[in-house]
Design a protein around this motif. Structure first.
Motif, PDB file in Angstrom:
ATOM      1  N   LEU A  35      29.159  43.294  34.734  1.00 22.04           N
ATOM      2  CA  LEU A  35      30.155  42.221  34.658  1.00 22.04           C
ATOM      3  C   LEU A  35      31.373  42.657  33.837  1.00 22.04           C
ATOM      4  O   LEU A  35      32.094  41.819  33.302  1.00 22.04           O
ATOM      5  CB  LEU A  35      29.535  40.956  34.054  1.00 22.04           C
ATOM      6  CG  LEU A  35      28.529  40.215  34.942  1.00 22.04           C
ATOM      7  CD1 LEU A  35      27.868  39.095  34.165  1.00 22.04           C
ATOM      8  CD2 LEU A  35      29.216  39.653  36.185  1.00 22.04           C
ATOM      9  N   ASP A  37      34.036  43.673  34.897  1.00 26.63           N
ATOM     10  CA  ASP A  37      35.263  43.203  35.545  1.00 26.63           C
ATOM     11  C   ASP A  37      35.640  41.787  35.137  1.00 26.63           C
ATOM     12  O   ASP A  37      36.723  41.312  35.461  1.00 26.63           O
ATOM     13  CB  ASP A  37      35.120  43.280  37.074  1.00 26.63           C
ATOM     14  CG  ASP A  37      34.041  42.351  37.604  1.00 26.63           C
ATOM     15  OD1 ASP A  37      32.992  42.204  36.929  1.00 26.63           O
ATOM     16  OD2 ASP A  37      34.234  41.769  38.685  1.00 26.63           O
ATOM     17  N   THR A  38      34.747  41.109  34.420  1.00 31.66           N
ATOM     18  CA  THR A  38      35.063  39.732  34.026  1.00 31.66           C
ATOM     19  C   THR A  38      35.862  39.666  32.728  1.00 31.66           C
ATOM     20  O   THR A  38      36.385  38.606  32.379  1.00 31.66           O
ATOM     21  CB  THR A  38      33.773  38.890  33.848  1.00 31.66           C
ATOM     22  OG1 THR A  38      33.021  39.386  32.713  1.00 31.66           O
ATOM     23  CG2 THR A  38      32.925  38.936  35.099  1.00 31.66           C
ATOM     24  N   VAL A 191      42.884  38.726  50.228  1.00 34.40           N
ATOM     25  CA  VAL A 191      41.551  38.198  49.891  1.00 34.40           C
ATOM     26  C   VAL A 191      41.432  36.729  50.261  1.00 34.40           C
ATOM     27  O   VAL A 191      40.393  36.280  50.772  1.00 34.40           O
ATOM     28  CB  VAL A 191      41.266  38.394  48.386  1.00 34.40           C
ATOM     29  CG1 VAL A 191      39.922  37.769  48.006  1.00 34.40           C
ATOM     30  CG2 VAL A 191      41.294  39.875  48.038  1.00 34.40           C
ATOM     31  N   ARG A 192      42.506  35.963  50.031  1.00 31.96           N
ATOM     32  CA  ARG A 192      42.494  34.519  50.304  1.00 31.96           C
ATOM     33  C   ARG A 192      43.600  34.194  51.300  1.00 31.96           C
ATOM     34  O   ARG A 192      44.771  34.382  50.992  1.00 31.96           O
ATOM     35  CB  ARG A 192      42.703  33.733  49.009  1.00 31.96           C
ATOM     36  CG  ARG A 192      41.594  33.941  47.981  1.00 31.96           C
ATOM     37  CD  ARG A 192      41.949  33.328  46.638  1.00 31.96           C
ATOM     38  NE  ARG A 192      40.900  33.596  45.661  1.00 31.96           N
ATOM     39  CZ  ARG A 192      41.083  33.609  44.346  1.00 31.96           C
ATOM     40  NH1 ARG A 192      42.301  33.374  43.836  1.00 31.96           N
ATOM     41  NH2 ARG A 192      40.069  33.864  43.535  1.00 31.96           N
ATOM     42  N   GLU A 254      38.597  30.240  41.166  1.00 32.39           N
ATOM     43  CA  GLU A 254      38.679  31.204  40.060  1.00 32.39           C
ATOM     44  C   GLU A 254      38.779  30.419  38.766  1.00 32.39           C
ATOM     45  O   GLU A 254      39.347  29.313  38.743  1.00 32.39           O
ATOM     46  CB  GLU A 254      39.920  32.076  40.252  1.00 32.39           C
ATOM     47  CG  GLU A 254      40.117  33.175  39.247  1.00 32.39           C
ATOM     48  CD  GLU A 254      41.313  34.048  39.619  1.00 32.39           C
ATOM     49  OE1 GLU A 254      42.036  34.473  38.694  1.00 32.39           O
ATOM     50  OE2 GLU A 254      41.519  34.313  40.834  1.00 32.39           O
ATOM     51  N   ARG A 266      36.997  36.196  33.183  1.00 32.96           N
ATOM     52  CA  ARG A 266      37.545  35.726  34.464  1.00 32.96           C
ATOM     53  C   ARG A 266      36.466  35.868  35.537  1.00 32.96           C
ATOM     54  O   ARG A 266      35.909  36.933  35.751  1.00 32.96           O
ATOM     55  CB  ARG A 266      38.770  36.554  34.845  1.00 32.96           C
ATOM     56  CG  ARG A 266      39.327  36.279  36.240  1.00 32.96           C
ATOM     57  CD  ARG A 266      40.569  37.119  36.477  1.00 32.96           C
ATOM     58  NE  ARG A 266      41.072  37.012  37.849  1.00 32.96           N
ATOM     59  CZ  ARG A 266      40.827  37.895  38.804  1.00 32.96           C
ATOM     60  NH1 ARG A 266      40.057  38.969  38.553  1.00 32.96           N
ATOM     61  NH2 ARG A 266      41.317  37.740  40.021  1.00 32.96           N
ATOM     62  N   PHE A 267      36.194  34.752  36.228  1.00 38.16           N
ATOM     63  CA  PHE A 267      35.204  34.733  37.293  1.00 38.16           C
ATOM     64  C   PHE A 267      35.873  34.238  38.579  1.00 38.16           C
ATOM     65  O   PHE A 267      36.680  33.296  38.538  1.00 38.16           O
ATOM     66  CB  PHE A 267      34.037  33.809  36.937  1.00 38.16           C
ATOM     67  CG  PHE A 267      33.316  34.201  35.670  1.00 38.16           C
ATOM     68  CD1 PHE A 267      32.268  35.103  35.710  1.00 38.16           C
ATOM     69  CD2 PHE A 267      33.693  33.677  34.442  1.00 38.16           C
ATOM     70  CE1 PHE A 267      31.599  35.480  34.540  1.00 38.16           C
ATOM     71  CE2 PHE A 267      33.030  34.032  33.274  1.00 38.16           C
ATOM     72  CZ  PHE A 267      31.987  34.942  33.322  1.00 38.16           C
ATOM     73  N   THR A 268      35.533  34.864  39.698  1.00 38.73           N
ATOM     74  CA  THR A 268      36.119  34.453  40.978  1.00 38.73           C
ATOM     75  C   THR A 268      35.026  34.208  42.010  1.00 38.73           C
ATOM     76  O   THR A 268      33.926  34.770  41.920  1.00 38.73           O
ATOM     77  CB  THR A 268      37.083  35.529  41.523  1.00 38.73           C
ATOM     78  OG1 THR A 268      36.320  36.645  42.001  1.00 38.73           O
ATOM     79  CG2 THR A 268      38.073  35.992  40.464  1.00 38.73           C
ATOM     80  N   GLU A 270      34.980  35.193  45.021  1.00 43.69           N
ATOM     81  CA  GLU A 270      34.751  36.360  45.877  1.00 43.69           C
ATOM     82  C   GLU A 270      33.866  37.411  45.194  1.00 43.69           C
ATOM     83  O   GLU A 270      32.974  37.974  45.822  1.00 43.69           O
ATOM     84  CB  GLU A 270      36.092  37.012  46.274  1.00 43.69           C
ATOM     85  CG  GLU A 270      36.987  36.136  47.128  1.00 43.69           C
ATOM     86  CD  GLU A 270      37.837  35.178  46.307  1.00 43.69           C
ATOM     87  OE1 GLU A 270      38.441  34.280  46.909  1.00 43.69           O
ATOM     88  OE2 GLU A 270      37.903  35.344  45.057  1.00 43.69           O
ATOM     89  N   ARG A 271      34.102  37.660  43.917  1.00 42.30           N
ATOM     90  CA  ARG A 271      33.382  38.734  43.221  1.00 42.30           C
ATOM     91  C   ARG A 271      32.097  38.243  42.558  1.00 42.30           C
ATOM     92  O   ARG A 271      31.182  39.041  42.313  1.00 42.30           O
ATOM     93  CB  ARG A 271      34.292  39.389  42.176  1.00 42.30           C
ATOM     94  CG  ARG A 271      35.501  40.104  42.765  1.00 42.30           C
ATOM     95  CD  ARG A 271      36.313  40.789  41.685  1.00 42.30           C
ATOM     96  NE  ARG A 271      35.565  41.858  41.031  1.00 42.30           N
ATOM     97  CZ  ARG A 271      35.490  43.102  41.481  1.00 42.30           C
ATOM     98  NH1 ARG A 271      36.110  43.439  42.608  1.00 42.30           N
ATOM     99  NH2 ARG A 271      34.811  44.027  40.821  1.00 42.30           N
ATOM    100  N   HIS A 272      32.016  36.965  42.258  1.00 36.89           N
ATOM    101  CA  HIS A 272      30.865  36.447  41.510  1.00 36.89           C
ATOM    102  C   HIS A 272      30.353  35.141  42.149  1.00 36.89           C
ATOM    103  O   HIS A 272      30.301  34.098  41.495  1.00 36.89           O
ATOM    104  CB  HIS A 272      31.254  36.188  40.048  1.00 36.89           C
ATOM    105  CG  HIS A 272      32.087  37.270  39.437  1.00 36.89           C
ATOM    106  ND1 HIS A 272      33.451  37.142  39.246  1.00 36.89           N
ATOM    107  CD2 HIS A 272      31.753  38.520  39.021  1.00 36.89           C
ATOM    108  CE1 HIS A 272      33.924  38.251  38.714  1.00 36.89           C
ATOM    109  NE2 HIS A 272      32.918  39.112  38.574  1.00 36.89           N
TER     110      HIS A 272
END
Length: 602
Positions: A35, A37-38, A191-192, A254, A266-268, A270-272
């Motif tokens: 994690l 990347d968070t 991505v969005r 997000e 930071r949590f999104t 797509e990734r989490h």
């Protein structure tokens, strides 16, 4: 007191390093394998924010101060004596907090009363930071001292989601974003394939709505007022009444928050995705939410239609109820008991409290408010109107009218709103203002809607008949307004409407049974209890932000209904490593979720 103050001064001078240096070393180096990347690099506090202050390591002497706070429920003293003792100990701790936190933000002992005057907390530490660096400073000091911190905004919750007495309430409404504007529109990207809106957690809904209108975007659902903050609505899954739109939590893509180690995370979606199932409705247990990114849609024009129809034609006809609700973009049904009495019957009631023998609930009207989406061509050049604030003096209980005649007056007030009007969608939802006098609280419970609407009709009939029986029995009503609402479920652990809580022939939608009355009104709480008891086997669950903690056995029932979702939520919270110390919990939440780590983690 003198001894405790001496301890505070001694502790404050035991290390002579600047706050900025200690801050770098005090951020806990918990492992975040997988994690990384968070973590959002935050760096040192800019010079214009920084305050040089001495800091300390965890002192065992503070247990002498904090001990009576944590053991207060076991003390054999009166409430007045207990409150005085808590306040006395907090005065000593306040000196230490001020030394460690510095000049800004200000922190004081505060007697807290929420939005509608239904929640009071005798003594807490109140602070309103303006920057993420101040948030970090408060969290790290609280971690040193073994204290709890919970965020608040407008204080709309009527349930025990607030910080425990003797701990820190952090008001997030003044927070400014350090790396961007307070609100911004994000364009589509690889991505969005849709626009999003990022806003600070403390932004009020009315500001959010104005910003969306200016930028030609919209959300698809909103609650019954515009005085709530974005973070509060997301944290507790605030709902609207749009048939094919979720609660506020369902829009989140997000989210950034500060954890108990002072890290901006930071949590999104797509990734989490698994973590986000827990984060989008987190009841404040993942940390101090900073900014939130939600999906928005191209602006829509709403046609609002207000009608007043016989109650039995909708509520006692499940086919008509189904066709009405599913046939509109949004449907709001409101019932104010005893609203069909004639002028002559009203005079008799005012004179001697007579309940007309001919009256029954089926004779009453319901206020049916529906929204449909129209095109520019259908609008035909008509002007778009601003939000209509209901002219009820901040209440849905009939203005200044007293007794049962409040229902009659409430309908008369609602009839002053135009029958048909056109708005930007975010301005089309009806709005009430906070009560100006007294209190009016709300109990709200959720049930799954079956495709035939038989369960929904039965639930509404149950509440209506409880009110009718009490009116006929003793001339009083347990509720002043019944406000059923309907929304789409989400893939979300704690959302009261989620895909994991299902029933036979499920529509993947949820019914909200929401009813209002002053909390001391005779029959209000007993009716809530009866409703929960009657529908326990249908997985009834409370709205997190409304009154429900007074119902016997409600915590065990919540555990039963949410089942594996509670376990998944706690697993995600542990995996994210946002709060191993349970800093962001309170006693009520610990009863439901249990502890996830050690109380003292400094």
């Amino acid at each position: 007191m003198k001894v405790l103050l001496a301890i505070a001064l001694c502790l404050a001078t035991c290390m002579s390093v600047t706050w900025s240096r200690s801050l770098r070393s005090s951020v806990i180096d918990d492992s975040l394998e997988g994690l990384e990347d968070t973590i959002v690099p935050l760096g040192d506090e800019p010079a214009n924010y920084r305050a040089k202050r001495s800091v300390i390591r965890k002192p065992t002497a503070l247990s002498e101060i904090m001990g009576p706070l944590s053991r207060r429920h076991a003390r054999d003293v009166t409430e007045f004596e207990r409150s005085n003792e808590v306040y006395y100990r907090m005065r000593s701790l306040l000196s230490i907090l001020k030394i460690l936190i510095g000049r800004e933000p200000i922190i004081e002992i505060y007697h807290y009363v929420n939005w509608d005057k239904t929640i009071t907390i005798d003594n807490l530490f109140y602070t309103a930071p303006t920057s993420i660096y101040q948030v970090r400073r408060i969290i790290l000091v609280a971690r040193y001292l073994g204290m709890r911190v919970r965020a608040t905004g407008a204080g709309h919750s009527r349930s025990p989601l607030y910080v425990d007495e003797g701990n820190i309430m952090m008001d997030v409404r003044d927070l400014e974003r350090h790396d961007g504007p307070r609100m911004q529109i994000n364009p589509e990207n690889s991505v969005r394939n849709y626009k999003t809106l990022t806003a600070m957690t403390g932004v009020y809904e009315y500001d959010l709505n104005e910003f969306m209108v200016r930028n030609d975007v919209t959300m698809l659902s909103q609650p019954l007022n515009v005085n709530e903050t974005l973070g509060g609505m997301v944290a507790a899954a605030t709902h609207g009444s749009t048939w094919s739109a979720p609660t506020f939590s369902g829009y989140v893509r997000e989210l950034r928050l500060m954890d108990s180690s002072g890290r901006l995370r930071r949590f999104t979606i797509e990734r989490h995705p698994e973590l986000m199932k827990a984060i989008i409705c987190n009841l404040g247990m993942f940390g101090i939410m900073y900014d939130i990114t939600i999906q928005v849609y191209p602006t829509l024009i709403a046609k609002v239609h207000n009608q007043f129809v016989p109650l039995d034609s909708i509520i006692y006809n499940h086919t008509a109820l189904r066709d009405t609700v599913t046939g509109n973009f949004l449907t709001e049904i409101s019932w104010f008991p005893f609203n069909s009495v004639t002028d002559a019957e009203a005079e008799d009631y005012r004179r001697d409290g007579t309940i007309p023998t001919a009256w029954n609930a089926k004779r009453d009207s319901i206020w049916l408010r529906s929204i449909t989406i129209v095109s520019e061509a259908e609008l035909g050049g008509r002007p778009l109107e601003p939000t209509h604030f209901l002219p009820t003096k901040g209440s849905l209980s009939g203005g200044n009218e007293k007794g049962l005649l409040r229902g009659r007056e409430a309908v008369a007030i609602a009839k002053r709103i135009p029958t048909v009007s056109y708005h930007h969608l975010v301005n089309a939802f009806p709005v009430i203002l906070p009560p100006r006098w007294g209190t009016e609280t709300s109990a709200a419970f959720m049930l799954n809607i079956d495709n035939q609407f038989t369960r929904a009709a039965a639930a509404l009939q149950f509440i209506i008949e409880e009110a009718e029986n009490q009116i006929k029995a003793n001339g009083s009503t347990p509720l002043n307004a019944l406000l059923p609402r309907f929304f789409e479920n989400s893939d979300c652990d704690l959302c009261p409407g989620n895909y994991d809580i299902s029933q036979p022939d499920d529509s993947n939608r949820t019914l909200v049974i929401d009813f209002l009355a002053p909390p001391a009104q005779y029959g209000f709480y007993p009716t809530a209890r009866k409703f929960v008891d009657h529908f326990r086997d249908q997985k009834v669950r409370p709205h997190w932000g409304k009154r429900h903690d007074n119902i016997p056995g409600i915590i065990d029932h919540i555990k039963l209904v949410y089942g594996d979702n509670l376990d998944h939520f706690q697993r995600m919270r542990r995996m994210a490593q946002v709060d191993p110390c349970d800093m962001f919990m309170n006693t009520y939440l610990i009863e439901i979720f249990g502890r996830s780590g050690n109380w003292w983690c400094a």
